[in-house]
Enzyme design. Sequence first.
Site, PDB file in Angstrom:
ATOM      1  N   ASP A  36       0.818  -1.212   0.000  1.00 20.34           N
ATOM      2  CA  ASP A  36       0.000   0.000   0.000  1.00 20.34           C
ATOM      3  C   ASP A  36       0.850   1.260   0.000  1.00 20.34           C
ATOM      4  OD1 ASP A  36      -2.086  -1.662   0.147  1.00 20.34           O
ATOM      5  OD2 ASP A  36      -2.900  -0.890   2.033  1.00 20.34           O
ATOM      6  N   TYR A  39       2.196   1.960  -3.375  1.00 20.20           N
ATOM      7  CA  TYR A  39       1.102   2.393  -4.249  1.00 20.20           C
ATOM      8  C   TYR A  39       0.744   3.848  -3.946  1.00 20.20           C
ATOM      9  CZ  TYR A  39      -3.478   2.815  -6.383  1.00 20.20           C
ATOM     10  OH  TYR A  39      -4.538   3.262  -7.137  1.00 20.20           O
ATOM     11  N   SER A  85     -13.934   6.457  -3.338  1.00 10.98           N
ATOM     12  CA  SER A  85     -12.877   6.027  -2.438  1.00 10.98           C
ATOM     13  C   SER A  85     -12.668   7.119  -1.379  1.00 10.98           C
ATOM     14  CB  SER A  85     -11.620   5.829  -3.268  1.00 10.98           C
ATOM     15  OG  SER A  85     -10.576   5.424  -2.447  1.00 10.98           O
ATOM     16  N   LEU A  86     -11.609   6.995  -0.620  1.00 10.63           N
ATOM     17  CA  LEU A  86     -11.310   8.032   0.370  1.00 10.63           C
ATOM     18  C   LEU A  86      -9.904   8.552   0.129  1.00 10.63           C
ATOM     19  CD1 LEU A  86     -12.553   6.225   3.617  1.00 10.63           C
ATOM     20  CD2 LEU A  86     -13.617   8.210   2.546  1.00 10.63           C
ATOM     21  N   GLU A 116     -14.538   6.215  12.692  1.00 12.72           N
ATOM     22  CA  GLU A 116     -14.855   4.785  12.590  1.00 12.72           C
ATOM     23  C   GLU A 116     -13.542   4.070  12.324  1.00 12.72           C
ATOM     24  OE1 GLU A 116     -17.496   4.396   9.273  1.00 12.72           O
ATOM     25  OE2 GLU A 116     -19.003   5.680  10.193  1.00 12.72           O
ATOM     26  N   LYS A 118     -11.122   1.729  10.117  1.00 18.43           N
ATOM     27  CA  LYS A 118     -11.029   1.458   8.679  1.00 18.43           C
ATOM     28  C   LYS A 118     -10.797  -0.043   8.511  1.00 18.43           C
ATOM     29  CE  LYS A 118      -8.956   3.113   4.400  1.00 18.43           C
ATOM     30  NZ  LYS A 118      -8.911   1.807   3.782  1.00 18.43           N
ATOM     31  N   ASP A 120     -10.220  -3.621   6.903  1.00 17.45           N
ATOM     32  CA  ASP A 120      -9.445  -4.027   5.737  1.00 17.45           C
ATOM     33  C   ASP A 120     -10.141  -5.197   5.044  1.00 17.45           C
ATOM     34  OD1 ASP A 120      -7.473  -3.948   3.920  1.00 17.45           O
ATOM     35  OD2 ASP A 120      -5.912  -4.806   5.195  1.00 17.45           O
ATOM     36  N   ARG A 139     -17.343  -2.630  -5.456  1.00 18.87           N
ATOM     37  CA  ARG A 139     -17.141  -1.247  -5.861  1.00 18.87           C
ATOM     38  C   ARG A 139     -16.699  -1.124  -7.322  1.00 18.87           C
ATOM     39  NH1 ARG A 139     -12.852   2.127  -2.612  1.00 18.87           N
ATOM     40  NH2 ARG A 139     -11.449   1.032  -3.968  1.00 18.87           N
ATOM     41  N   GLU A 183     -18.327  -2.996   4.593  1.00 20.30           N
ATOM     42  CA  GLU A 183     -17.145  -3.788   4.269  1.00 20.30           C
ATOM     43  C   GLU A 183     -17.387  -5.270   4.537  1.00 20.30           C
ATOM     44  OE1 GLU A 183     -14.977  -1.636   3.198  1.00 20.30           O
ATOM     45  OE2 GLU A 183     -13.002  -2.596   3.184  1.00 20.30           O
ATOM     46  N   TYR A 235     -21.424   0.826   7.104  1.00 17.45           N
ATOM     47  CA  TYR A 235     -20.941   2.147   7.529  1.00 17.45           C
ATOM     48  C   TYR A 235     -21.458   3.326   6.713  1.00 17.45           C
ATOM     49  CZ  TYR A 235     -17.298   0.767   4.125  1.00 17.45           C
ATOM     50  OH  TYR A 235     -16.617   0.318   3.033  1.00 17.45           O
ATOM     51  N   LYS A 324      -4.256   6.542   7.627  1.00 18.09           N
ATOM     52  CA  LYS A 324      -3.668   5.211   7.416  1.00 18.09           C
ATOM     53  C   LYS A 324      -2.546   4.958   8.407  1.00 18.09           C
ATOM     54  CE  LYS A 324      -3.786   3.047   3.674  1.00 18.09           C
ATOM     55  NZ  LYS A 324      -4.297   2.459   2.514  1.00 18.09           N
ATOM     56  N   CYS A 419      24.786 -24.271  -4.144  1.00 20.64           N
ATOM     57  CA  CYS A 419      23.323 -24.223  -4.092  1.00 20.64           C
ATOM     58  C   CYS A 419      22.822 -25.095  -2.931  1.00 20.64           C
ATOM     59  CB  CYS A 419      22.741 -24.729  -5.404  1.00 20.64           C
ATOM     60  SG  CYS A 419      20.960 -24.948  -5.334  1.00 20.64           S
ATOM     61  N   CYS A 422      20.993 -28.346  -4.346  1.00 19.66           N
ATOM     62  CA  CYS A 422      21.623 -29.471  -5.046  1.00 19.66           C
ATOM     63  C   CYS A 422      23.129 -29.570  -4.794  1.00 19.66           C
ATOM     64  CB  CYS A 422      21.365 -29.355  -6.548  1.00 19.66           C
ATOM     65  SG  CYS A 422      22.107 -27.886  -7.272  1.00 19.66           S
ATOM     66  N   CYS A 437      21.519 -20.717  -9.479  1.00 17.08           N
ATOM     67  CA  CYS A 437      21.936 -22.096  -9.632  1.00 17.08           C
ATOM     68  C   CYS A 437      21.620 -22.482 -11.073  1.00 17.08           C
ATOM     69  CB  CYS A 437      21.149 -22.984  -8.670  1.00 17.08           C
ATOM     70  SG  CYS A 437      21.297 -24.740  -9.062  1.00 17.08           S
ATOM     71  N   CYS A 442      18.448 -29.484 -10.413  1.00 18.22           N
ATOM     72  CA  CYS A 442      18.341 -29.068  -9.009  1.00 18.22           C
ATOM     73  C   CYS A 442      16.912 -29.309  -8.487  1.00 18.22           C
ATOM     74  CB  CYS A 442      18.707 -27.593  -8.890  1.00 18.22           C
ATOM     75  SG  CYS A 442      18.373 -26.911  -7.270  1.00 18.22           S
TER      76      CYS A 442
HETATM   77  S1  IVH Z   1     -16.625   5.197   4.005  1.00 21.34           S
HETATM   78  C1  IVH Z   1     -17.790   7.938   0.678  1.00 21.34           C
HETATM   79  N1  IVH Z   1     -15.975   3.899   6.180  1.00 21.34           N
HETATM   80  O1  IVH Z   1     -11.905   2.135   2.733  1.00 21.34           O
HETATM   81  C2  IVH Z   1     -17.202   7.144   1.787  1.00 21.34           C
HETATM   82  N2  IVH Z   1     -14.927   3.245   4.147  1.00 21.34           N
HETATM   83  O2  IVH Z   1     -10.031   3.692   1.206  1.00 21.34           O
HETATM   84  C3  IVH Z   1     -16.952   5.762   1.408  1.00 21.34           C
HETATM   85  N3  IVH Z   1     -13.402   1.361   4.404  1.00 21.34           N
HETATM   86  O3  IVH Z   1     -13.730   2.020  -0.252  1.00 21.34           O
HETATM   87  C4  IVH Z   1     -16.225   4.923   2.334  1.00 21.34           C
HETATM   88  N4  IVH Z   1     -13.684   1.055   6.546  1.00 21.34           N
HETATM   89  O4  IVH Z   1     -13.696  -0.098   1.273  1.00 21.34           O
HETATM   90  C5  IVH Z   1     -15.776   4.028   4.852  1.00 21.34           C
HETATM   91  N5  IVH Z   1     -15.530   2.843   8.175  1.00 21.34           N
HETATM   92  C6  IVH Z   1     -15.340   2.943   6.877  1.00 21.34           C
HETATM   93  C7  IVH Z   1     -14.458   2.106   6.171  1.00 21.34           C
HETATM   94  C8  IVH Z   1     -14.274   2.292   4.810  1.00 21.34           C
HETATM   95  C9  IVH Z   1     -13.074   0.627   5.458  1.00 21.34           C
HETATM   96  C10 IVH Z   1     -12.846   1.135   3.059  1.00 21.34           C
HETATM   97  C11 IVH Z   1     -13.857   1.125   1.948  1.00 21.34           C
HETATM   98  C12 IVH Z   1     -13.441   2.246   1.071  1.00 21.34           C
HETATM   99  C13 IVH Z   1     -11.969   2.339   1.355  1.00 21.34           C
HETATM  100  C14 IVH Z   1     -11.382   3.672   0.981  1.00 21.34           C
END
Ligand code: IVH
Length: 709
Positions: A36, A39, A85-86, A116, A118, A120, A139, A183, A235, A324, A419, A422, A437, A442
């Site tokens: 991550d 990325y 996304s966020l 809240e 987050k 995974d 999504r 999620e 959520y 994050k 090696c 082998c 090797c 091997c």
């Molecule tokens: S709210 C418009 N709440 O994080 C708001 N997302 O990085 C939409 N995720 O796509 C998302 N926990 O898959 C929200 N408490 C939470 C979350 C959450 C995990 C994920 C979700 C989102 C991604 C964005």
Amino acid sequence: MSSGATSPQQRVGELRAQIAHHNERYHTLDDPEIDDAAYDALARELRALEAEQPDLIVPDSPSGQVGGLTSTAFSPVEHRVPMTSLDNAMDRDELRSWADRVVRGLDGETPTFVCELKFDGLAMSIRYENGQFVQAATRGDGRVGEDVTDNVKTIADVPHELTAPGDGTLLSAVPPVVEVRGEVYMRTSAFDRLNARAVEAGERPFVNPRNSAAGSLRQKDATKTAERDLSFWAYQLGEVIDGPEFTSHVDTLNWVGQLGFPINEHVKRFDTIDEVATHCKQWQDERHALDYEIDGVVIKVDDPKQRDILGFTARAPRWAIAYKFPPEERTTTLLDIQVSVGRTGRATPFAVLDPVFVGGSTVGMATLHNREQVAVKDVRPGDLVIVRKAGDVIPEVVGPASQNVRPKGSVAWEFPVDCPGCGVALILPEGAADTRCFNPDCPAKRIQKIAYFAARVGMDIEGLGEQMIEKLVGVGLINDAADLYSLTVEQLIALDRVGATSATNLVDSIQGSKDRPLHKFIRSLGVRHVGPSASQALADTFFTLRDIMSRSVEEMAAVDGVGEVIATTFSQWLAAETNRELIDRFEAAGVNFGDPDAAARAAEAKAAIPQTLEGKAVVVTGSLPGYNREEAALAITSRGGKSPGSVSKKTLALVIGESPGASKLTKAEALGVPIVAADGFEALLATGEVPRAALESHDSEPESERESD
Ligand code: IVH
């Protein structure tokens, strides 16, 4: 990494292509190549460049995009309310700047924040009509996701029918349409049980709960998903028709809870961003006390009216941010440095550690990458070292810990001469980074080659993990991949700890793999340079493996997507006596070598249709009216053209239908390949020329609809 010689424009093109590639690996293939943090670094660099030079922004830039493309196996679902996304904050300062922007956007008013966890897992939108579960969609790219209704129906946390809150207030009725978003995830305990079963059955264990949740949702057979024990946290709401008016997000969550959804207990309101930051830090330290993985904290503005004022950017809401967690680091003792040998003979050093709990699991081994990395980090057995989980997936040794005290006279670790698989001398070719090797016999290489053959992206033999292969090679039942096809249930049952069911399943999946398409088989041979796209190009051009074997290097090299290096290596490989024998054994076992009649059929079709696209490559992305994917490809190839899976400099045009793939668009833009709208396809087929009128003008395209709610 930006090099001094690259122009910002080139770099932006490169970044878009890389991001699109990694989006596909992560979201579509569930098989990320980078973590991550790496990325995020790419995405940030792109955003920074675009912010510096807004003229470099194109509407389809991945910086404005939510994530993966949709994979083809499930039907597409258009989200009536986009699933955005966020944006991320990586530290306290970034969190503060976000809060400052929010306050500015609200004309100086400070909002109430809701924190809240987050989770995974995978975002899901679940639709109810008249209180009944009708559809669940992933999504996808935020606009179009995949229909995974049957699979999500098996999740116990997700109600099939909504309960009316029934408290006599305005909120008491179930509206005619409600989309609940949240999620899908796998509890750590469920993940551990799943992996224990996988190991017992000799299968490859899953990497982490997120990947196994993703894999479970992608099962074509929902009864398999049902066995996986998935969970759900709600959520957010998507489309709601005739629903109640809420004055706070917390009220919304309570209402969703009353409808029958699990709402996580750790939702908390705060009035200042400093309190929010303290709360985030607290969860960073306590995250592993939970029975599910979290990778951060999501902070949302509580008041829906304030959310409306703040609105959305092309990518994400301005009213929310994801804090994050940084990758975790721990100190432990390096017990030993050992070397593993891969399929191609590459010798990779890895650390054997005094087991340490990091990033949610106990780590006893970590990669050290290559000979040079060990020298640069100068870590030695006995040292106290720092261990980190890169992207919370692959553990690595960062270097010696600051408190490391080495005994006097301690010497640097030396790469082994021979090696470990082998005993034949290892070689570091001049100018290369990797020691290898070169012994073809091997056993370590042999095991890895068979594992590559059986991998999900190759012949996809379920139940044949590395441990099982090791066992089979160890007892002498198999020496290479062709031997797999003569394995019997009786032979497997006779092995230590293999039951009748798993033996039967394994033999079935081995036999089932004989029907894989020719390109998968070619790729699974694991010939150096002959990867997925070259394999596909060869199979599409020559139709059978025997035909490919009869071709000269020149003929192979002339195939678009192959070229001289690949053609030479493959030709040499095919010419070697041992490989010819191997191929004969695969054929005798009944592995699909391609359809010999396909060439004749193609020639026949060719004679009947004008060859307008002779020698030209046309790539199609998205769905074209009147054609499915195969028909569109056939329309091109039957006119003498090629229909490769990816865009290159040589592509005549990229034709875009509905929901086009972002990576192809990005690449076409970066390379200056003409982009043709769907209605120009017929003209292109008829004339072999790029129709002027149909050229897509990206500059005049309206802003993405994600821009608004
Ligand atoms: S709210 C418009 N709440 O994080 C708001 N997302 O990085 C939409 N995720 O796509 C998302 N926990 O898959 C929200 N408490 C939470 C979350 C959450 C995990 C994920 C979700 C989102 C991604 C964005």
